[in-house]
Design a protein around this motif. Structure first.
Motif, PDB file in Angstrom:
ATOM      1  N   SER A 158      10.879  -2.138 -26.365  1.00 58.03           N
ATOM      2  CA  SER A 158      11.932  -2.479 -26.999  1.00 58.03           C
ATOM      3  C   SER A 158      11.758  -3.061 -28.261  1.00 58.03           C
ATOM      4  CB  SER A 158      13.077  -3.141 -26.258  1.00 58.03           C
ATOM      5  OG  SER A 158      14.125  -3.478 -27.100  1.00 58.03           O
ATOM      6  N   ILE A 159      12.227  -2.389 -29.324  1.00 58.93           N
ATOM      7  CA  ILE A 159      11.866  -3.021 -30.823  1.00 58.93           C
ATOM      8  C   ILE A 159      13.416  -3.059 -31.357  1.00 58.93           C
ATOM      9  CG2 ILE A 159      11.037  -2.482 -32.949  1.00 58.93           C
ATOM     10  CD1 ILE A 159       9.038  -0.852 -31.631  1.00 58.93           C
ATOM     11  N   ASP A 160      13.961  -4.062 -31.799  1.00 56.19           N
ATOM     12  CA  ASP A 160      15.121  -4.473 -32.445  1.00 56.19           C
ATOM     13  C   ASP A 160      15.025  -5.181 -33.624  1.00 56.19           C
ATOM     14  OD1 ASP A 160      17.939  -4.057 -32.825  1.00 56.19           O
ATOM     15  OD2 ASP A 160      18.309  -5.907 -31.440  1.00 56.19           O
ATOM     16  N   ASN A 161      15.110  -4.740 -34.734  1.00 52.94           N
ATOM     17  CA  ASN A 161      15.128  -5.714 -35.964  1.00 52.94           C
ATOM     18  C   ASN A 161      15.849  -4.848 -37.090  1.00 52.94           C
ATOM     19  OD1 ASN A 161      13.373  -3.419 -37.137  1.00 52.94           O
ATOM     20  ND2 ASN A 161      11.728  -4.342 -36.125  1.00 52.94           N
ATOM     21  N   GLU A 162      15.793  -5.446 -38.170  1.00 57.90           N
ATOM     22  CA  GLU A 162      16.689  -4.793 -39.477  1.00 57.90           C
ATOM     23  C   GLU A 162      16.498  -3.381 -39.911  1.00 57.90           C
ATOM     24  OE1 GLU A 162      16.308  -7.230 -42.668  1.00 57.90           O
ATOM     25  OE2 GLU A 162      17.234  -9.102 -41.744  1.00 57.90           O
ATOM     26  N   GLN A 163      15.180  -2.866 -39.395  1.00 57.03           N
ATOM     27  CA  GLN A 163      14.782  -1.477 -39.981  1.00 57.03           C
ATOM     28  C   GLN A 163      14.826  -0.502 -38.628  1.00 57.03           C
ATOM     29  OE1 GLN A 163      10.842  -2.032 -41.408  1.00 57.03           O
ATOM     30  NE2 GLN A 163      11.586  -2.080 -43.445  1.00 57.03           N
ATOM     31  N   THR A 164      14.511  -1.097 -37.373  1.00 55.87           N
ATOM     32  CA  THR A 164      14.197  -0.190 -36.139  1.00 55.87           C
ATOM     33  C   THR A 164      15.149  -0.691 -34.975  1.00 55.87           C
ATOM     34  OG1 THR A 164      12.242   0.159 -36.950  1.00 55.87           O
ATOM     35  CG2 THR A 164      12.680   0.641 -34.874  1.00 55.87           C
ATOM     36  N   HIS A 165      15.752   0.356 -34.530  1.00 53.32           N
ATOM     37  CA  HIS A 165      16.493  -0.068 -32.997  1.00 53.32           C
ATOM     38  C   HIS A 165      15.922   0.853 -32.015  1.00 53.32           C
ATOM     39  CE1 HIS A 165      19.322  -2.828 -34.977  1.00 53.32           C
ATOM     40  NE2 HIS A 165      19.301  -1.886 -36.025  1.00 53.32           N
ATOM     41  N   PHE A 166      15.004   0.572 -31.440  1.00 53.84           N
ATOM     42  CA  PHE A 166      14.459   1.545 -30.462  1.00 53.84           C
ATOM     43  C   PHE A 166      14.318   0.973 -29.032  1.00 53.84           C
ATOM     44  CE2 PHE A 166      10.340   3.429 -28.697  1.00 53.84           C
ATOM     45  CZ  PHE A 166      10.685   4.661 -28.488  1.00 53.84           C
ATOM     46  N   GLN A 167      14.390   1.656 -28.068  1.00 58.18           N
ATOM     47  CA  GLN A 167      14.071   1.215 -26.593  1.00 58.18           C
ATOM     48  C   GLN A 167      13.782   2.520 -25.786  1.00 58.18           C
ATOM     49  OE1 GLN A 167      17.321  -0.368 -23.901  1.00 58.18           O
ATOM     50  NE2 GLN A 167      16.377  -1.897 -24.217  1.00 58.18           N
ATOM     51  N   PHE A 168      12.687   2.442 -25.287  1.00 57.55           N
ATOM     52  CA  PHE A 168      12.273   3.336 -24.278  1.00 57.55           C
ATOM     53  C   PHE A 168      11.711   2.951 -22.780  1.00 57.55           C
ATOM     54  CE2 PHE A 168       8.588   5.694 -22.242  1.00 57.55           C
ATOM     55  CZ  PHE A 168       9.048   7.107 -22.366  1.00 57.55           C
ATOM     56  N   THR A 169      12.834   2.996 -22.000  1.00 53.83           N
ATOM     57  CA  THR A 169      12.843   2.500 -20.542  1.00 53.83           C
ATOM     58  C   THR A 169      12.813   3.660 -19.654  1.00 53.83           C
ATOM     59  OG1 THR A 169      15.256   1.866 -20.858  1.00 53.83           O
ATOM     60  CG2 THR A 169      13.593   0.124 -21.480  1.00 53.83           C
ATOM     61  N   LYS A 170      12.582   4.712 -19.946  1.00 54.56           N
ATOM     62  CA  LYS A 170      12.793   5.870 -18.969  1.00 54.56           C
ATOM     63  C   LYS A 170      11.451   5.952 -18.275  1.00 54.56           C
ATOM     64  CE  LYS A 170      15.128   9.216 -20.613  1.00 54.56           C
ATOM     65  NZ  LYS A 170      15.217  10.556 -21.336  1.00 54.56           N
ATOM     66  N   LEU A 171      11.448   6.044 -16.864  1.00 55.37           N
ATOM     67  CA  LEU A 171      10.318   6.196 -16.079  1.00 55.37           C
ATOM     68  C   LEU A 171      10.238   8.011 -15.662  1.00 55.37           C
ATOM     69  CD1 LEU A 171      10.192   3.203 -13.629  1.00 55.37           C
ATOM     70  CD2 LEU A 171       9.562   3.471 -16.135  1.00 55.37           C
ATOM     71  N   ILE A 172       9.376   8.742 -16.382  1.00 55.58           N
ATOM     72  CA  ILE A 172       9.352  10.155 -15.822  1.00 55.58           C
ATOM     73  C   ILE A 172       8.243  10.414 -15.113  1.00 55.58           C
ATOM     74  CG2 ILE A 172       8.780  12.301 -16.964  1.00 55.58           C
ATOM     75  CD1 ILE A 172      10.221  11.241 -19.591  1.00 55.58           C
TER      76      ILE A 172
END
Length: 409
Positions: free
Chosen positions: A154-168
């Motif tokens: 998970s990355i959350d800052n002024e430039q980026t909002h990204f979350q990868f929590t999917k288990l494939i």
């Protein structure tokens, strides 16, 4: 009198021929259909045809010329094999939560013991980079490893909002699943979704890239792609060499128009898709079919070093016509008419009656039937009112001669 009637009938048949020619008026090309020997056939639309038809595929017709020189129109539907995605959510219970030196454990029970291949975690935290282990068991005594050292982020800052929590994961069928999040900080698992995701890939054609150019302008990597001709594109796969982690905005555009000005060519690009390229998933982008020859991909590097692009794949659906032939005739496919509307055929309402397997027809060489050819065999009358006028005169003359014959008798 017989001579007059003969002339009248001759003129009548001439008008019928003119009406037949009018059925293909406005179309630019035709190709013979080879191998018609059944009621139903399929016709694959070749790649070089797309540059000569409307992007809506509305100007395609199938016509036949019978032995009596009658022109008939054959109904068809346009079909393409798009990918099919189904998602079946599985009911489960979260039964245990514990901790040891390895990390924090969460256990899920699936009472129905169904097959799953995806677990989507809902975590209450931001800005984490953890590794996870997932195991399966039917008795909670013997556990089998399914995935290990799998990364969630998970990355959350002024430039980026990204979350990868999917288990494939591979298709798995256990009653119990034990998740270990390897972290010193306690994860707040607020929920999860367990599902079976099934994807049936569509029938895609890999288009050959004729020209490509990669350059960095300011903080953007611009990839320009030129295909051999105008084709419908719905899939782009960006292969990146770099092994380090990255997450960058990207947009895909197509060339819609160009104008030659005093200062050179000006190009108008329209966006078809936007998203991110990242090191956690495949950088594959799917979007609605877009007819174009030139595309460009713009990656926003922000303050980072430009990515090393390995290759780009461009694909589109394989389109085919499914047509019904009911009469013996010599058949042609005609196309290339900007003013044509999409046809309306009954078979579009009864697609379940079309056989699953159809024999394919071959296409003959392309023949140009545009303005030049029509000028050589110019219609006898340009205005349709003349045709109606002649028909009326013929009817009056035939009626008049019939009355005279009755009076003579």
């Amino acid at each position: 009198m017989k001579l007059v009637i003969k002339h009248c009938l001759t003129i009548f048949f001439i008008t019928l021929c003119i009406s037949t020619q009018a059925q293909i008026k406005g179309y630019s090309y035709k190709r013979e259909l080879i191998g018609v020997n059944d009621t139903w056939h399929s016709i694959t639309i070749p790649i070089d045809l797309f540059s000569k038809i409307s992007p809506t595929l509305s100007d395609i017709r199938i016509i036949g010329i019978t032995d009596k020189n009658d022109t008939i129109e054959t109904p068809y539907i346009i079909d393409f094999s798009a990918e099919k995605i189904s998602k079946k959510e599985i009911v489960f219970n979260q039964i245990n939560e514990s901790k040891n030196k390895q990390g924090y454990y969460f256990t899920f029970e699936i009472p129905t013991q169904k097959v799953i291949n995806q677990i989507e975690l809902e975590l209450g935290q931001q800005n984490f980079d953890w590794r996870v282990l997932l195991e399966g068991s039917n008795n909670q005594q013997q556990w089998f490893s399914i995935i290990d050292n799998y990364r969630i982020l998970s990355i959350d800052n002024e430039q980026t909002h990204f979350q990868f929590t999917k288990l494939i994961i591979p298709n798995s069928k256990y009653r119990f699943y034990r998740l270990c999040i390897k972290s010193n900080e306690k994860p707040y698992l607020s929920g999860a979704k367990i599902s079976l995701d099934e994807r049936i890939d569509g029938n895609l054609i890999n288009y050959k890239i004729e020209t490509s150019k990669i350059e960095t302008v300011k903080k953007e990597t611009i990839i320009e792609i030129g295909l051999q001709s105008v084709v419908p594109v719905c899939f782009v796969d960006i292969k990146i060499k770099d092994g380090f982690d990255y997450y960058r905005p990207v947009r895909i555009e197509y060339l819609a128009d160009s104008i030659n000005t005093d200062k050179g060519w000006k190009y108008s690009y329209y966006s078809v898709e936007s998203g991110t390229v990242n090191s956690f998933e495949k950088n594959e982008f799917r979007f609605s079919s877009t007819f174009a020859k030139r595309f460009r991909i713009i990656i926003d590097n922000q303050d980072n070093k430009p990515l090393s692009i390995d290759s780009v794949l461009v694909k589109g659906y394989k389109y085919e016509l499914k047509a019904r032939f009911t009469e013996s005739a010599k058949y042609f496919i005609i196309y290339g008419n900007k003013n044509a509307f999409a046809p309306s055929y009954d078979i579009a309402l009864f697609t379940d009656k079309i056989p699953a397997t159809l024999s394919a027809l071959n296409l003959g060489d392309e023949q140009y039937i545009g303005k030049e050819e029509r000028q050589k065999s110019h219609p006898l009358f340009q205005n349709k009112m003349w045709l109606w006028g002649i028909m009326l005169v013929i009817i009056v003359l035939l009626g008049w001669f019939s009355i005279r014959m009755i009076k003579h008798k």
